[in-house]
Design an enzyme around this catalytic site. Structure first.
Site, PDB file in Angstrom:
ATOM      1  CB  ALA A 142      11.518   7.542 -12.558  1.00 16.75           C
ATOM      2  CB  THR A 143       6.538   4.892 -14.090  1.00 21.63           C
ATOM      3  OG1 THR A 143       6.109   4.753 -12.749  1.00 21.63           O
ATOM      4  CG2 THR A 143       7.313   3.665 -14.536  1.00 21.63           C
ATOM      5  CB  ALA A 144       6.486   9.675 -10.960  1.00 23.18           C
ATOM      6  N   GLY A 159       0.815  -1.205   0.000  1.00 23.21           N
ATOM      7  CA  GLY A 159       0.000   0.000   0.000  1.00 23.21           C
ATOM      8  C   GLY A 159       0.853   1.261   0.000  1.00 23.21           C
ATOM      9  NE  ARG A 214       4.567   8.795   2.191  1.00 27.56           N
ATOM     10  CZ  ARG A 214       5.145   9.243   1.096  1.00 27.56           C
ATOM     11  NH1 ARG A 214       5.756   8.422   0.279  1.00 27.56           N
ATOM     12  NH2 ARG A 214       5.133  10.520   0.818  1.00 27.56           N
ATOM     13  N   GLY A 225       6.580   1.169   2.530  1.00 24.76           N
ATOM     14  CA  GLY A 225       8.016   0.922   2.533  1.00 24.76           C
ATOM     15  C   GLY A 225       8.504   0.164   1.312  1.00 24.76           C
ATOM     16  CE  LYS A 226       3.997   0.998  -3.303  1.00 25.88           C
ATOM     17  NZ  LYS A 226       3.697   1.912  -2.188  1.00 25.88           N
ATOM     18  CG  HIS A 263      10.562   8.256  -4.727  1.00 25.22           C
ATOM     19  ND1 HIS A 263      10.546   6.891  -4.859  1.00 25.22           N
ATOM     20  CD2 HIS A 263       9.474   8.574  -3.993  1.00 25.22           C
ATOM     21  CE1 HIS A 263       9.493   6.400  -4.232  1.00 25.22           C
ATOM     22  NE2 HIS A 263       8.817   7.407  -3.711  1.00 25.22           N
ATOM     23  NE  ARG A 264      13.433  13.797 -10.352  1.00 20.42           N
ATOM     24  CZ  ARG A 264      12.765  14.769 -10.935  1.00 20.42           C
ATOM     25  NH1 ARG A 264      12.729  15.967 -10.402  1.00 20.42           N
ATOM     26  NH2 ARG A 264      12.121  14.546 -12.060  1.00 20.42           N
TER      27      ARG A 264
END
Length: 184
Positions: free
Chosen positions: A36-38, A12, A14, A16-17, A53-54
């Site tokens: 990265a797909t975002a 889900g 947050r 921690g994946k 993330h970066r």
């Protein structure tokens, strides 16, 4: 027995994946390409998530951005003795079904892209780690577009899990093994 080295990490929001997947990539001791797909949006909060993330990624990791052509990015990054981390399938599917310009891809086109991705993963030669959200644990959504998205992500997750040599579900930062190497 599955011969490819494909690890599927899902959970889900947050859970921690991403941190777990990044740790697996680092521990592989292989050169890493992060896909990265975002898609950077006009949403300040989402852009802050991308920036987080970066900042967390090692600077020496190669970066590919793939908002639509994920199969092409996997093919470009994949090589023996190399690790490719895809983060994440959830956002990639959202790019296909809910694009920024408001015009979703026709079903035949997004299904072709899903098929191309599964083919790229099935024929991979290096280590692949794919991250996705598990969003199907709640009630059936009321809106047709949301139901389509939940259903398609569930189907995509099932396909990737079936291809994977290992699958891990993240809950509250804890990895739960769903499938271990050598399991069918």
């Amino acid at each position: 027995m599955i011969s490819r080295d494909l690890t599927f990490v899902l959970g889900g929001a947050r859970s921690g994946k991403s941190v777990y997947a990044e740790r697996l990539a680092s521990q592989s001791a292989l050169p890493v390409t992060y896909i990265a797909t975002a898609r950077v949006a006009g949403d300040a909060e989402f852009n802050a998530r991308i920036a987080h993330h970066r900042a967390r990624r090692p600077a020496h990791w190669r970066l590919l951005e793939a908002d639509l052509d994920l199969a092409g990015a996997v093919a470009q990054a994949d090589a023996p003795g190399h690790c490719t981390l895809i983060d994440c399938l959830t956002l990639w599917l959202a790019n296909l079904l809910c694009p920024a310009d408001g015009e979703p891809l026709p079903p035949a086109e997004y299904q072709a892209r899903i098929e191309a991705l599964t083919t790229a993963l099935a024929t991979s030669r290096g280590k692949i780690i794919a991250v996705s959200n598990e969003i199907g644990l709640g009630v059936v959504p009321l809106g047709a577009a949301t139901r389509l998205y939940v259903d398609e992500l569930g189907r995509l997750n099932q396909r990737i899990a079936a291809l994977s040599s290992q699958a891990t579900m993240m809950v509250a930062g804890l990895p739960l093994a769903l499938k271990t190497a050598g399991a069918a």
